[in-house]
Write a protein that holds these residues in place. Structure first.
Motif, PDB file in Angstrom:
ATOM      1  N   VAL B 123       0.843  -1.208   0.000  1.00 39.81           N
ATOM      2  CA  VAL B 123       0.000   0.000   0.000  1.00 39.81           C
ATOM      3  C   VAL B 123       0.874   1.253   0.000  1.00 39.81           C
ATOM      4  O   VAL B 123       0.666   2.176  -0.796  1.00 39.81           O
ATOM      5  CB  VAL B 123      -0.950   0.016   1.224  1.00 39.81           C
ATOM      6  CG1 VAL B 123      -1.597   1.382   1.392  1.00 39.81           C
ATOM      7  CG2 VAL B 123      -2.023  -1.052   1.077  1.00 39.81           C
ATOM      8  N   GLY B 126       2.716   1.827  -3.071  1.00 37.36           N
ATOM      9  CA  GLY B 126       1.770   2.467  -3.992  1.00 37.36           C
ATOM     10  C   GLY B 126       1.704   3.961  -3.743  1.00 37.36           C
ATOM     11  O   GLY B 126       1.674   4.765  -4.688  1.00 37.36           O
ATOM     12  N   LEU B 129       4.665   5.538  -5.295  1.00 38.96           N
ATOM     13  CA  LEU B 129       4.540   5.517  -6.757  1.00 38.96           C
ATOM     14  C   LEU B 129       3.550   6.567  -7.248  1.00 38.96           C
ATOM     15  O   LEU B 129       3.780   7.227  -8.268  1.00 38.96           O
ATOM     16  CB  LEU B 129       4.084   4.129  -7.226  1.00 38.96           C
ATOM     17  CG  LEU B 129       5.187   3.077  -7.281  1.00 38.96           C
ATOM     18  CD1 LEU B 129       4.599   1.704  -7.512  1.00 38.96           C
ATOM     19  CD2 LEU B 129       6.184   3.413  -8.389  1.00 38.96           C
ATOM     20  N   VAL B 130       2.455   6.719  -6.505  1.00 41.53           N
ATOM     21  CA  VAL B 130       1.472   7.751  -6.867  1.00 41.53           C
ATOM     22  C   VAL B 130       2.148   9.122  -6.846  1.00 41.53           C
ATOM     23  O   VAL B 130       1.997   9.926  -7.763  1.00 41.53           O
ATOM     24  CB  VAL B 130       0.251   7.720  -5.907  1.00 41.53           C
ATOM     25  CG1 VAL B 130      -0.606   8.971  -6.054  1.00 41.53           C
ATOM     26  CG2 VAL B 130      -0.591   6.485  -6.171  1.00 41.53           C
ATOM     27  N   GLN B 132       5.283   9.816  -7.267  1.00 47.86           N
ATOM     28  CA  GLN B 132       6.231   9.947  -8.376  1.00 47.86           C
ATOM     29  C   GLN B 132       5.545  10.263  -9.692  1.00 47.86           C
ATOM     30  O   GLN B 132       6.165  10.816 -10.596  1.00 47.86           O
ATOM     31  CB  GLN B 132       7.008   8.638  -8.541  1.00 47.86           C
ATOM     32  CG  GLN B 132       8.096   8.474  -7.523  1.00 47.86           C
ATOM     33  CD  GLN B 132       8.895   7.200  -7.760  1.00 47.86           C
ATOM     34  OE1 GLN B 132       8.584   6.428  -8.642  1.00 47.86           O
ATOM     35  NE2 GLN B 132       9.914   7.005  -6.962  1.00 47.86           N
ATOM     36  N   SER B 133       4.279   9.856  -9.799  1.00 46.97           N
ATOM     37  CA  SER B 133       3.595   9.995 -11.084  1.00 46.97           C
ATOM     38  C   SER B 133       2.859  11.317 -11.234  1.00 46.97           C
ATOM     39  O   SER B 133       2.188  11.535 -12.234  1.00 46.97           O
ATOM     40  CB  SER B 133       2.590   8.853 -11.254  1.00 46.97           C
ATOM     41  OG  SER B 133       3.229   7.639 -11.048  1.00 46.97           O
ATOM     42  N   LEU B 134       2.941  12.155 -10.211  1.00 49.98           N
ATOM     43  CA  LEU B 134       2.227  13.434 -10.272  1.00 49.98           C
ATOM     44  C   LEU B 134       3.245  14.560 -10.385  1.00 49.98           C
ATOM     45  O   LEU B 134       4.135  14.682  -9.541  1.00 49.98           O
ATOM     46  CB  LEU B 134       1.354  13.607  -9.027  1.00 49.98           C
ATOM     47  CG  LEU B 134       0.262  12.538  -8.874  1.00 49.98           C
ATOM     48  CD1 LEU B 134      -0.293  12.533  -7.469  1.00 49.98           C
ATOM     49  CD2 LEU B 134      -0.860  12.776  -9.875  1.00 49.98           C
ATOM     50  N   LEU B 143      -3.009  15.362  -3.848  1.00 47.17           N
ATOM     51  CA  LEU B 143      -3.478  14.009  -4.179  1.00 47.17           C
ATOM     52  C   LEU B 143      -2.804  12.952  -3.307  1.00 47.17           C
ATOM     53  O   LEU B 143      -3.435  11.973  -2.897  1.00 47.17           O
ATOM     54  CB  LEU B 143      -3.255  13.726  -5.665  1.00 47.17           C
ATOM     55  CG  LEU B 143      -4.077  14.629  -6.594  1.00 47.17           C
ATOM     56  CD1 LEU B 143      -3.761  14.355  -8.052  1.00 47.17           C
ATOM     57  CD2 LEU B 143      -5.573  14.451  -6.346  1.00 47.17           C
ATOM     58  N   VAL B 146      -4.606  12.727  -0.063  1.00 44.70           N
ATOM     59  CA  VAL B 146      -5.831  11.918  -0.134  1.00 44.70           C
ATOM     60  C   VAL B 146      -5.470  10.434  -0.086  1.00 44.70           C
ATOM     61  O   VAL B 146      -6.051   9.659   0.679  1.00 44.70           O
ATOM     62  CB  VAL B 146      -6.630  12.238  -1.426  1.00 44.70           C
ATOM     63  CG1 VAL B 146      -7.797  11.272  -1.581  1.00 44.70           C
ATOM     64  CG2 VAL B 146      -7.128  13.675  -1.407  1.00 44.70           C
ATOM     65  N   TYR B 147      -4.463  10.053  -0.879  1.00 45.85           N
ATOM     66  CA  TYR B 147      -4.071   8.642  -0.899  1.00 45.85           C
ATOM     67  C   TYR B 147      -3.531   8.209   0.471  1.00 45.85           C
ATOM     68  O   TYR B 147      -3.796   7.107   0.937  1.00 45.85           O
ATOM     69  CB  TYR B 147      -3.029   8.387  -1.999  1.00 45.85           C
ATOM     70  CG  TYR B 147      -2.868   6.915  -2.324  1.00 45.85           C
ATOM     71  CD1 TYR B 147      -3.714   6.282  -3.216  1.00 45.85           C
ATOM     72  CD2 TYR B 147      -1.878   6.159  -1.712  1.00 45.85           C
ATOM     73  CE1 TYR B 147      -3.590   4.932  -3.494  1.00 45.85           C
ATOM     74  CE2 TYR B 147      -1.741   4.803  -1.985  1.00 45.85           C
ATOM     75  CZ  TYR B 147      -2.596   4.199  -2.881  1.00 45.85           C
ATOM     76  OH  TYR B 147      -2.471   2.857  -3.146  1.00 45.85           O
ATOM     77  N   THR B 226      11.051  10.796  -4.629  1.00 46.07           N
ATOM     78  CA  THR B 226      11.880   9.588  -4.586  1.00 46.07           C
ATOM     79  C   THR B 226      12.813   9.617  -3.408  1.00 46.07           C
ATOM     80  O   THR B 226      13.083  10.663  -2.881  1.00 46.07           O
ATOM     81  CB  THR B 226      12.723   9.459  -5.866  1.00 46.07           C
ATOM     82  OG1 THR B 226      13.411  10.670  -6.077  1.00 46.07           O
ATOM     83  CG2 THR B 226      11.846   9.132  -7.036  1.00 46.07           C
TER      84      THR B 226
END
Lengths: 225, 226, 67
Positions: B123, B126, B129-130, B132-134, B143, B146-147, B226
């Protein structure tokens, strides 16, 4: 009250779009069907083993189907700036979340029942009276899964490598629902109704928790830039 | 500039405390009457697990505070704690598996607590990773918050999993009503070890938060989070 | 004493894991420090210009002061 009214309108919109295009449900059902057959092939023609694995097989198929449904509904929203329009029009934006939870729940509920029917045929499951309890299991697990999916889909809507990120971000959070769903249906299939009810209760608690978190956090997650 | 502090007094204190409790745990306290020497793994396994939970609590609270106040310092704390929590969760899983091999004869036995800790690891992987992708800094913070909140809903499920499922894992021996079932010398070493791990945790948290502040100040785009 | 390798392995993993993590922080700190120095040099050469990247950060106030 306007929250629920708007949410129902939005959910009806999702469902109507789906009934006309049929893409989300169709592709999800196809994916679930493939998953069922593949797992069946992996286990081999051993009826007893397949029967004991049935709840896990159904739920793995359902999780992959759920990812397909989530992806499709999100695509509809994000195309043509439709989401931004809805965002500006609505007074209570939590209705976007509730609406999405309703439409996703309906889709997941129907998918779950369809997968159980397919599994009953393919895995030669004996039909017992306790099977009726699966409807209750499907209701609460669909609600729990739908609320997580609605929230996380909003978080990763504009992320890079979205197609990879959605399963990575979503599947671990669906584990509690997965466990409750598998345990509840295993208990029902074994004729242990009271255990099935306990696990269904756990799924209901999870649904309540995730809906609560979603109501609080969705606006922060979904706000368009 | 927060980057200045290399090895602070606090860092030295934390490192020394960890070294002392490690030596005491390995060589000074007596072996457990039932489990023998292998029980010494507890002095690193249990503090790692507790602090991993604490780290995820920090991420949760910081995420809530970020959404409330929209100040980047809360986001920095959230990422720092999540990353350290992930490292500690990894350590918990590996040391738990080793302890399992020594006592149950298996590295992995789908023990409820070990398994759900592994889920927790995925989790929060994740979560990173979330992040890193924003791309945009403020969007990422919002965001990720929220996660981070949703992810934390899983933590109580992990903690109480020992009560939900009946597995091989021993029942809690310290936090339960009445007198702890652990010998007092061993309990003292466990608490001392917990203290030294906590010092290392606080030091790492401060340093990792400072790193994020330095990044924000320089507005680096080297793979955010990261 | 067949248990000792398990105990030794556990402690090595803890110490090694923490050391590796702290090293990774130090490595990233070094990158940030070098970048900050590079930005500092850029400002020193052309004090009238604040890069777009800097202008979009928490450092806004410092950038204003520089100007």
């Amino acid at each position: 009250m306007s929250l629920l009214v708007d949410a129902v309108v939005l959910a009806r919109k999702d469902i109507r779009v789906e009934l006309r295009a049929g893409q989300a449900f169709g592709s999800a059902a196809a994916l679930a069907g493939i998953a069922l057959i593949l797992i069946g092939l992996a286990v081999g023609p051993q009826p007893e083993r397949l029967r004991s694995l049935a709840p896990a097989v159904v739920w793995i198929a359902l999780l992959y189907a759920a990812l397909a449904v989530a992806e499709r509904l999100e695509q509809i929203d994000r195309s043509d700036e439709a989401f931004t329009g809805l965002w500006l029009v609505l007074t209570d934006r939590r209705s976007l979340f509730v609406g999405r939870v309703i439409s996703l729940s309906v889709a997941l509920f129907l998918l779950q029942l369809a997968i159980w029917v397919a599994a009953t045929i393919l895995l030669d499951l004996p039909v017992r009276p306790e099977y009726a309890g699966l409807v209750l299991v499907a209701t609460f697990t669909s609600l729990a899964a739908a609320s997580v999916i609605a929230l996380v889909s909003a978080v990763v809507a504009d992320a890079d490598r979205r197609s990879l990120l959605v399963p990575v971000a979503l599947l671990p959070l669906l584990v509690p629902t997965f466990i409750a769903g598998v345990q509840a249906s295993t208990a029902l299939l074994d004729g242990r109704s009271s255990d099935g009810l306990l696990w269904t209760g756990a799924a209901a608690v999870e649904a309540g928790l995730f809906i609560g978190v979603g109501l609080l956090a969705y606006e922060s997650a979904a706000r368009p830039d | 500039m927060p980057m200045k502090a290399r090895v602070s007094t606090f860092g030295l204190l934390a490192g020394t405390a960890l070294a002392i409790t490690t030596i005491v745990g390995l060589f000074v306290v007596p072996a457990d009457a039932a489990q023998g020497d292998v029980q010494r793994i507890m002095y690193v396994h249990v503090p790692s697990a507790w602090l991993a939970y604490l780290a995820f609590l920090v991420t949760f609270v910081s995420s809530v505070l970020y959404l409330w106040r929209r100040e980047l310092r809360f986001d920095r704390l959230a990422i720092a704690a999540a990353e350290i929590g992930l490292v500690l969760t990894g350590i918990t899983i590996v040391t738990g598996a080793i302890w399992g091999k020594a006592t149950w004869g298996k590295w992995w036995d789908w023990d409820p607590r070990l398994t759900t800790t592994a889920i927790l690891f995925v989790v929060y992987a994740g979560y990173l990773l979330v992040r890193q992708s924003l791309g945009d800094r403020y969007r990422r913070a919002r965001l990720a918050a929220v996660y981070g909140i949703v992810a934390f809903v899983n933590v109580p499920i992990v903690h109480f999993s020992v009560l939900w499922w009946r597995g091989l894992h021993q029942a809690p021996t310290v936090i339960r009503p009445g007198d702890p079932s652990i010998d007092h010398t061993l309990l003292f070493e466990l608490l001392a070890s917990l203290l030294s791990f906590t010092l290392v945790f606080i030091w790492a948290l401060r340093r990792r938060t400072a790193l994020e502040a330095g990044r924000d100040a320089a507005d680096l785009t080297l793979g955010p989070g990261t | 004493m067949t248990e000792l390798p398990f105990v030794a392995a556990s402690y090595l993993i803890v110490i090694g894991g923490l050391a590796a993590y702290i090293t990774s922080i130090a490595r990233r700190e070094a990158v940030v420090r070098r970048t900050a120095q590079a930005i500092g040099r850029e400002r020193h050469h052309d004090p009238g210009v604040v890069s777009r990247d800097n202008a979009a950060t928490d450092d806004d106030e410092a950038a204003e002061a520089d100007r």
